[in-house]
Design an enzyme around this catalytic site. Structure first.
Site, PDB file in Angstrom:
ATOM      1  N   LYS A  14       0.834  -1.216   0.000  1.00  0.00           N
ATOM      2  CA  LYS A  14       0.000   0.000   0.000  1.00  0.00           C
ATOM      3  C   LYS A  14       0.862   1.257   0.000  1.00  0.00           C
ATOM      4  O   LYS A  14       0.658   2.163  -0.799  1.00  0.00           O
ATOM      5  CB  LYS A  14      -0.919   0.038   1.237  1.00  0.00           C
ATOM      6  N   ARG A  89      -9.876   1.521   8.136  1.00  0.00           N
ATOM      7  CA  ARG A  89      -9.363   0.214   8.531  1.00  0.00           C
ATOM      8  C   ARG A  89     -10.453  -0.657   9.134  1.00  0.00           C
ATOM      9  O   ARG A  89     -10.199  -1.788   9.519  1.00  0.00           O
ATOM     10  CB  ARG A  89      -8.314   0.530   9.581  1.00  0.00           C
ATOM     11  N   ARG A 161      10.791  -1.439  11.442  1.00  0.00           N
ATOM     12  CA  ARG A 161       9.646  -1.164  12.313  1.00  0.00           C
ATOM     13  C   ARG A 161       9.556  -2.228  13.396  1.00  0.00           C
ATOM     14  O   ARG A 161       9.637  -3.421  13.103  1.00  0.00           O
ATOM     15  CB  ARG A 161       8.355  -1.166  11.476  1.00  0.00           C
ATOM     16  N   ARG A 172      -0.913  -8.655  13.353  1.00  0.00           N
ATOM     17  CA  ARG A 172      -1.449  -7.652  12.410  1.00  0.00           C
ATOM     18  C   ARG A 172      -2.244  -8.322  11.296  1.00  0.00           C
ATOM     19  O   ARG A 172      -3.265  -7.806  10.858  1.00  0.00           O
ATOM     20  CB  ARG A 172      -0.295  -6.819  11.828  1.00  0.00           C
TER      21      ARG A 172
HETATM   22  P1  AP5 Z   1       4.858  -1.584   1.983  1.00  0.00           P
HETATM   23  O1  AP5 Z   1       4.502  -0.767   0.793  1.00  0.00           O
HETATM   24  O2  AP5 Z   1       5.589  -0.922   3.096  1.00  0.00           O
HETATM   25  O3  AP5 Z   1       3.572  -2.378   2.528  1.00  0.00           O
HETATM   26  P2  AP5 Z   1       2.235  -1.854   3.201  1.00  0.00           P
HETATM   27  O4  AP5 Z   1       1.084  -2.485   2.485  1.00  0.00           O
HETATM   28  O5  AP5 Z   1       2.244  -0.369   3.291  1.00  0.00           O
HETATM   29  O6  AP5 Z   1       2.343  -2.559   4.606  1.00  0.00           O
HETATM   30  P3  AP5 Z   1       2.297  -1.971   6.093  1.00  0.00           P
HETATM   31  O7  AP5 Z   1       3.027  -2.965   6.943  1.00  0.00           O
HETATM   32  O8  AP5 Z   1       2.745  -0.554   6.148  1.00  0.00           O
HETATM   33  O9  AP5 Z   1       0.776  -2.041   6.373  1.00  0.00           O
HETATM   34  P4  AP5 Z   1       0.081  -2.010   7.708  1.00  0.00           P
HETATM   35  O10 AP5 Z   1      -1.284  -1.795   7.226  1.00  0.00           O
HETATM   36  O11 AP5 Z   1       0.289  -3.195   8.557  1.00  0.00           O
HETATM   37  O12 AP5 Z   1       0.810  -0.827   8.520  1.00  0.00           O
HETATM   38  P5  AP5 Z   1       0.411   0.696   8.823  1.00  0.00           P
HETATM   39  O13 AP5 Z   1       1.634   1.492   8.839  1.00  0.00           O
HETATM   40  O14 AP5 Z   1      -0.713   1.123   7.966  1.00  0.00           O
HETATM   41  O15 AP5 Z   1       5.731  -2.835   1.445  1.00  0.00           O
HETATM   42  C1  AP5 Z   1       6.255  -3.806   2.346  1.00  0.00           C
HETATM   43  C2  AP5 Z   1       7.641  -4.253   1.883  1.00  0.00           C
HETATM   44  O16 AP5 Z   1       7.504  -4.920   0.628  1.00  0.00           O
HETATM   45  C3  AP5 Z   1       8.634  -3.101   1.658  1.00  0.00           C
HETATM   46  O17 AP5 Z   1       9.918  -3.503   2.049  1.00  0.00           O
HETATM   47  C4  AP5 Z   1       8.584  -2.882   0.119  1.00  0.00           C
HETATM   48  O18 AP5 Z   1       9.820  -2.387  -0.377  1.00  0.00           O
HETATM   49  C5  AP5 Z   1       8.305  -4.314  -0.377  1.00  0.00           C
HETATM   50  N1  AP5 Z   1       7.514  -4.339  -1.620  1.00  0.00           N
HETATM   51  C6  AP5 Z   1       6.471  -3.528  -1.957  1.00  0.00           C
HETATM   52  N2  AP5 Z   1       5.990  -3.855  -3.180  1.00  0.00           N
HETATM   53  C7  AP5 Z   1       6.748  -4.910  -3.631  1.00  0.00           C
HETATM   54  C8  AP5 Z   1       6.743  -5.694  -4.825  1.00  0.00           C
HETATM   55  N3  AP5 Z   1       5.869  -5.465  -5.809  1.00  0.00           N
HETATM   56  N4  AP5 Z   1       7.648  -6.683  -4.916  1.00  0.00           N
HETATM   57  C9  AP5 Z   1       8.532  -6.929  -3.917  1.00  0.00           C
HETATM   58  N5  AP5 Z   1       8.600  -6.211  -2.778  1.00  0.00           N
HETATM   59  C10 AP5 Z   1       7.717  -5.214  -2.622  1.00  0.00           C
HETATM   60  O19 AP5 Z   1      -0.147   0.561  10.314  1.00  0.00           O
HETATM   61  C11 AP5 Z   1       0.703   0.301  11.393  1.00  0.00           C
HETATM   62  C12 AP5 Z   1      -0.065   0.374  12.712  1.00  0.00           C
HETATM   63  O20 AP5 Z   1      -0.577   1.705  12.895  1.00  0.00           O
HETATM   64  C13 AP5 Z   1      -1.305  -0.532  12.820  1.00  0.00           C
HETATM   65  O21 AP5 Z   1      -0.969  -1.830  13.243  1.00  0.00           O
HETATM   66  C14 AP5 Z   1      -2.134   0.234  13.843  1.00  0.00           C
HETATM   67  O22 AP5 Z   1      -1.670   0.032  15.152  1.00  0.00           O
HETATM   68  C15 AP5 Z   1      -1.884   1.683  13.460  1.00  0.00           C
HETATM   69  N6  AP5 Z   1      -2.842   2.182  12.457  1.00  0.00           N
HETATM   70  C16 AP5 Z   1      -2.548   2.642  11.203  1.00  0.00           C
HETATM   71  N7  AP5 Z   1      -3.658   3.011  10.555  1.00  0.00           N
HETATM   72  C17 AP5 Z   1      -4.693   2.793  11.416  1.00  0.00           C
HETATM   73  C18 AP5 Z   1      -6.102   2.953  11.314  1.00  0.00           C
HETATM   74  N8  AP5 Z   1      -6.687   3.421  10.203  1.00  0.00           N
HETATM   75  N9  AP5 Z   1      -6.855   2.625  12.397  1.00  0.00           N
HETATM   76  C19 AP5 Z   1      -6.298   2.173  13.529  1.00  0.00           C
HETATM   77  N10 AP5 Z   1      -4.980   1.967  13.696  1.00  0.00           N
HETATM   78  C20 AP5 Z   1      -4.178   2.273  12.630  1.00  0.00           C
HETATM   79 MG    MG Z   2       2.478   1.010   4.883  1.00  0.00          MG
END
Ligand code: AP5
Ligand code: MG
Length: 221
Positions: A14, A89, A161, A172
């Site tokens: 994402k 979410r 992270r 998660r």
């Molecule tokens: P990346 O693009 O970083 O993946 P992502 O989908 O953004 O994954 P996240 O782990 O950030 O999602 P999340 O939803 O768990 O975390 P968030 O920060 O939102 O890619 C991942 C890896 O893969 C990278 O190394 C990248 O280089 C690689 N990659 C990407 N594309 C690729 C490809 N095509 N091929 C190969 N490799 C590739 O949330 C974190 C925490 O914040 C939550 O747990 C919660 O506590 C809180 N939070 C955030 N939003 C909310 C909300 N709306 N409500 C409540 N709590 C929230």
């Molecule tokens: Mg992310």
């Protein structure tokens, strides 16, 4: 103005795709996770409120999250169209967003569900590093920085992270399937959903996403 939501499991890409597509289409990228991590880095009250939930891999309470994202959405730069990454979410957040965007001409136009197999998600997250300063995302296996430990874009320090530890990733993923995945049907019923395969090169995935968007709405640069 065109507003897009990216939905997908942790590691689906994402953040990576939201940043690439926003640059390509001159839109604003808003990541709720990045907003929380910035608040944590800065030691603000919001950061303190979010810290324990983030460390455990569970959702931060809706009141806190909704208020933070709505504040960001009210900034003038959002008038050109936003890509929301990681928000909404759950159904409460989705309904809050729908009612906040109920003015004429303001709505969520498209929801992109980025899909990837669970084994691939786990592989990606265990090799992810990000910049403390600008939140740019790297992967030690397939997109490492030019200089180890340093961000290509701003020179900031790279870190892993704490919630990318295997046991927190498992938590998660469970939270995603229980609380966030129901949004896919919610948006499908509204006729807004497009599903995009998240595996393959990052550029390939970007092309798939852009081709799911209506041409006339988009001004590429
Ligand atoms: P990346 O693009 O970083 O993946 P992502 O989908 O953004 O994954 P996240 O782990 O950030 O999602 P999340 O939803 O768990 O975390 P968030 O920060 O939102 O890619 C991942 C890896 O893969 C990278 O190394 C990248 O280089 C690689 N990659 C990407 N594309 C690729 C490809 N095509 N091929 C190969 N490799 C590739 O949330 C974190 C925490 O914040 C939550 O747990 C919660 O506590 C809180 N939070 C955030 N939003 C909310 C909300 N709306 N409500 C409540 N709590 C929230
Ligand atoms: Mg992310």
């Amino acid at each position: 103005m065109y507003n897009i939501v990216f939905v997908g499991a942790p590691g689906a890409g994402k953040g990576t795709q939201a940043s690439m597509v926003a640059r390509k289409l001159n839109m604003v990228h808003i990541s709720s996770g990045d907003l929380f991590r910035q608040a944590l880095e800065q030691g603000t009250e919001l950061g303190k409120q979010a810290k324990a939930c983030m460390e455990r891999g569970v959702l931060v309470p809706d009141e806190i999250t909704i208020q933070m994202v709505m504040e960001r959405l009210s900034a003038p730069d959002c008038e050109k169209g936003v890509i929301l990454d990681g928000f909404p979410r759950n159904l409460t957040q989705a309904e809050a967003l729908d009612s906040a965007l109920s003015e004429p001409g303001k709505t969520i136009d498209k929801v992109i569900h980025i899909k990837a197999a669970e084994a691939e998600l786990i592989r990606r997250l265990s090799a992810r590093w990000l910049c403390r300063q600008c939140q740019a995302v790297y992967n030690m296996v397939n997109s490492p920085p030019k200089v180890a430990g340093k961000c290509d874009k701003c020179g900031g320090e790279l870190y892993q992270r704490p919630d990318d530890k295997p046991e927190t990733v498992k938590k998660r993923l469970g939270v995603y399937f229980a609380e966030t995945a129901p949004l896919i049907d919610y948006y499908r019923r509204q006729g807004k959903l497009s599903e995009v395969a998240g595996e393959g090169s990052m550029e390939e995935v970007t092309r798939r996403i852009v081709s799911a968007l209506p041409e006339e709405k988009l001004v590429t640069r």
